[in-house]
Design an enzyme around this catalytic site. Sequence first.
Site, PDB file in Angstrom:
ATOM      1  CB  CYS A  63      -0.237  -0.001   1.194  1.00  0.00           C
ATOM      2  SG  CYS A  63      -1.576  -1.804   1.806  1.00  0.00           S
ATOM      3  NE  ARG A  93       3.705   1.751  -1.558  1.00  0.00           N
ATOM      4  CZ  ARG A  93       5.468   1.083  -1.412  1.00  0.00           C
ATOM      5  NH1 ARG A  93       6.218   1.225  -2.653  1.00  0.00           N
ATOM      6  NH2 ARG A  93       6.017   0.259  -0.325  1.00  0.00           N
ATOM      7  CD1 TRP A 106      -3.282  -3.996  -4.934  1.00  0.00           C
ATOM      8  CD2 TRP A 106      -2.486  -5.614  -3.759  1.00  0.00           C
ATOM      9  NE1 TRP A 106      -2.650  -5.433  -5.439  1.00  0.00           N
ATOM     10  CE2 TRP A 106      -2.142  -6.428  -4.334  1.00  0.00           C
ATOM     11  CE3 TRP A 106      -1.600  -6.413  -2.444  1.00  0.00           C
ATOM     12  CZ2 TRP A 106      -1.769  -8.155  -4.103  1.00  0.00           C
ATOM     13  CZ3 TRP A 106      -1.585  -8.000  -2.412  1.00  0.00           C
ATOM     14  CH2 TRP A 106      -1.543  -8.344  -3.286  1.00  0.00           C
ATOM     15  CG  ASN A 133       3.339  -0.947   2.430  1.00  0.00           C
ATOM     16  OD1 ASN A 133       2.155  -2.029   2.616  1.00  0.00           O
ATOM     17  ND2 ASN A 133       4.647  -0.778   2.364  1.00  0.00           N
ATOM     18  N   GLY A 134       1.669  -3.551   5.073  1.00  0.00           N
ATOM     19  CA  GLY A 134       2.646  -5.051   4.969  1.00  0.00           C
ATOM     20  C   GLY A 134       1.156  -6.058   5.724  1.00  0.00           C
ATOM     21  CD  GLU A 138       8.692  -8.168 -19.901  1.00  0.00           C
ATOM     22  OE1 GLU A 138       8.267  -8.554 -19.110  1.00  0.00           O
ATOM     23  OE2 GLU A 138       8.256  -6.503 -19.969  1.00  0.00           O
ATOM     24  CE  LYS A 194       4.673  -4.848 -18.897  1.00  0.00           C
ATOM     25  NZ  LYS A 194       6.074  -5.566 -18.288  1.00  0.00           N
ATOM     26  CD  GLU A 205       2.082  -5.885 -16.189  1.00  0.00           C
ATOM     27  OE1 GLU A 205       2.061  -6.956 -14.456  1.00  0.00           O
ATOM     28  OE2 GLU A 205       3.728  -6.110 -16.441  1.00  0.00           O
ATOM     29  CG  HIS A 210       7.155 -29.991 -28.582  1.00  0.00           C
ATOM     30  ND1 HIS A 210       7.874 -31.544 -29.017  1.00  0.00           N
ATOM     31  CD2 HIS A 210       7.896 -28.971 -28.833  1.00  0.00           C
ATOM     32  CE1 HIS A 210       8.810 -31.753 -29.654  1.00  0.00           C
ATOM     33  NE2 HIS A 210       9.152 -30.161 -29.585  1.00  0.00           N
ATOM     34  CE  LYS A 264       6.657   0.058 -11.209  1.00  0.00           C
ATOM     35  NZ  LYS A 264       6.590  -0.347 -12.353  1.00  0.00           N
TER      36      LYS A 264
END
Length: 617
Positions: free
Chosen positions: A2, A27, A75, A101-102, A490, A494, A497, A513, A612
Amino acid sequence: MCGIVGYVGFREAYPIIIKGLKRLEYRGYDSSGIALLDNGSIKLSKTKGKVVDLENRAKDEISLNGTLGIGHTRWATHGEPNDVNSHPHISNSGDLVIIHNGIIENYAPLKKELINRGYTFVSDTDTEVLINLIEDVKKNDGLKLGKAVRVALTQVVGAYAIAVFDKNKPNEIVAARMGSPLAIGVGEDDKEFFIASDASPFIEYTNNAIYLEDEEIAVIRKGKKIKIRKISDDSIVDPYIQELQLNLEQIEKDGYDHFMLKEIFEQPNAITDTYRGRMLVNEGIIRMAGIDDNLERFLNADRIIIVACGTSWHAGLVAEYVFEELSRIPVEVEYASEFRYRNPIITEKDVVIAISQSGETADTRAAIQLAKSKGAFVFGVCNVVGSTIARESDAGAYTHAGPEIGVASTKAFTTQITVLTLIALKLAKAKGAISNSDYHMHLRELELIPEKVKECLTLDNHIKEIAVVYKDMPNFLYLGRGFNFPVALEGALKLKEISYIHAEGYPAAEMKHGPIALIDEQMPVVIIATKKGHYDKVVSNIQEIKSRKGKIIAIVNNGDVSVREIADYVIEVPETLELLSPLLTTIPLQLLSYHIAVMRECNVDQPRNLAKSVTVE
Ligand code: M6R
């Protein structure tokens, strides 16, 4: 993970906190809240949703006065994102307020004990448990706020960056940190202080900052010197005030619609900044203090283990190919989250490279701690200066990409590859694994990359046209070989997300395969087919896709003829050395994801469910 902001001083706290929360929204952005201390009473407003929703609500709900306040953008970890679970949380007496935050891992037994003692809870959060624990300690032991917070924290297991105030102490905030970042901005003559998850909320007010270390608690009082102590034994710590290099421009959008687009377009400069002062092309020298000072460790290493998550892990995969090609040192690349729990064999002769844009990722931190406990040498590749991983590593190199605000990493990826390539070249030279002429050729070519990235960026409009055609497809496949296989991964990440389209990255030759079964006219396949990367084999893969009616978007080199005949769309990038090609081929994939996401009206900079920096497991 957060974002937290706090202010105590002589200015109105509300605008500082709201602006700060907006800067920290990367965040977490599922709910937010603010508490102001106005003439001895707490004015609290919180809501599900973004900081702008908080702003709309707060102006109708509370008076916005007060020179002390704290704010939070969340978050969710414990408890769904709703108004009640939003921070700040208030203690049962109504005196104490907290933002956090945590994660408090042992919150359940602590909560049970507090309930037995008569405490009640309105939210599902671990944070409400913590503020009542602090209150309980304060009341029972007759302690001042700072002492009570410290003693309560000795009973807590988990990660936190917190700020707490008491409505009876109009000039004081207590802040503490374990595992989650916390910066304190120090105003002139200690007349004001700022607290934040990073320095961006206070950069226009002060350049002087203290980064709390794990296990530290600070008592911050307007007009007084900050007091910092160790949480475990109450010993005094001398505050280390550092001068920040960050400026306001770097953290604003600068006319772009989104931070992600700004950061994509910053890549030519970011890559130059990464090698500036390190790569002296004419002299044939690469200067990197972190490597120079520890050269023997690298040269005598049995192997290099790279640990990272997400995009940084993809940069690690590119680095594996580059290191083995150039310096002939065996490399293994591990997801930090797997590495930390799978009892890996690590010896003192291993060098562990931890890659992290934020320098705060919890899994990567844990992987570092494990590696260090086994005696390995840990080298950090971080972007955020002064971040935890940068500090906890034995040595390291910054990427110098500048602040990356968009949740989707872009310039972090290309600058990580740049710095890792410099290291690989340096080691190759020191080991005698590369000829002089090859070494110089690589330096010269790397120096040309920023101009070539600029050329890739001119493809923006063409890529937008392709995005229009495919934006509604439900699935995408990304294929690449060799150095460009991680680029395919990658590219898929992108797209997933930021546009919420399902996408898979695969090595092109693996397609037969399994994934080939997915191909039909509804399946766009983005395939990297540059000249020097097993071109003929990739062209055969493209034929295989075409004969199954797949739609082909190919990344090719300028002037390509063969692929153009088969592909639905080609995107031409300049030629370079094969091992440097990821620095170019990744650019169109970033732009494609960006435009598709914008066309689908997704929140590009703050995609759903993400944040982030992932400072929890
Ligand atoms: O800050 P870090 O590089 O340690 O972050 C690792 C991942 O969380 C990060 O790369 C994530 O995958 C990004 N959202 C990718 O765009």
